[in-house]
Write an enzyme that holds these catalytic residues in place. Sequence first.
Site, PDB file in Angstrom:
ATOM      1  N   HIS A  64       0.859  -1.193   0.000  1.00  0.00           N
ATOM      2  CA  HIS A  64       0.000   0.000   0.000  1.00  0.00           C
ATOM      3  C   HIS A  64       0.891   1.237   0.000  1.00  0.00           C
ATOM      4  O   HIS A  64       2.008   1.215   0.520  1.00  0.00           O
ATOM      5  CB  HIS A  64      -0.934   0.005   1.221  1.00  0.00           C
ATOM      6  N   GLU A  96      -3.262   3.234  -7.417  1.00  0.00           N
ATOM      7  CA  GLU A  96      -3.615   4.357  -6.544  1.00  0.00           C
ATOM      8  C   GLU A  96      -2.566   5.466  -6.673  1.00  0.00           C
ATOM      9  O   GLU A  96      -1.499   5.361  -6.054  1.00  0.00           O
ATOM     10  CB  GLU A  96      -3.641   3.915  -5.074  1.00  0.00           C
TER      11      GLU A  96
END
Length: 231
Positions: A97, A145
């Site tokens: 992430h 992202e």
Amino acid sequence: MAVKISFPLILVNLKTYREASGRNTARFGVIIEEVSRKTGVCIAVAPQPLDVVRVAEVAEVPIIAQHVDPVGCGQFTGHLPPESFAMAGCSGALINHSEKRLDMKTIEMTIRRVKDTGLTSIVCVDSIETGRRVAQFKPDVVAIEPPELIGTGISVSKAKSEVVSGAVEAVKSVEPGLRVLCGAGVTSGEDVTIALKLGAEGILVASGVVKSRDPYETLMQLAGAARSPNG
Ligand code: G3P
């Protein structure tokens, strides 16, 4: 028992937001389960490690680890082995992430360990090029992202549509069966509709739900859009 993931997928990352930590975590599990039941859309949740069991106790939803380490059971004090999350009832794990970046070697090793454990591997990437590289390691899902949009309320699907469609194309050119999600700044049903039109098979969302004045209503809108992709 781990709940199966299906697509389109909405993944709600609770990060370490106070509103969704500790005793507050269960509330999100309950909301997510209810919206999922009402809409028929798969909604997964990624709580902090210490809150995984809190969700598993109250809600039948896919639970995703926010991060795992490429280790197993045994002499690994302080690490987070995928096995521990599988035993706690998780269905998958986020890897790399934006707020927990890993080098390429570690990403590859972690994907392998997560697969060994039977969890779904969801690797986050910040660019089309990284998506292409990571696809070679054959995870189950790649999530694009752009970090500069995270937490802004400006949706990746509107502000960087070319990055979403470019990531879908790049990843599928390496591994056609690989699923692609997108995330960052998602707050509305329209953001989800556009993401699906661009070829994503779901979205990652955090602040848009956790910080919403009415998380249930917001999630209903996101899931409603995922259920009827043509708007
Ligand atoms: O993991 C999802 C996340 O990074 C996106 O955050 O707050 O922009 O929805 P947010």
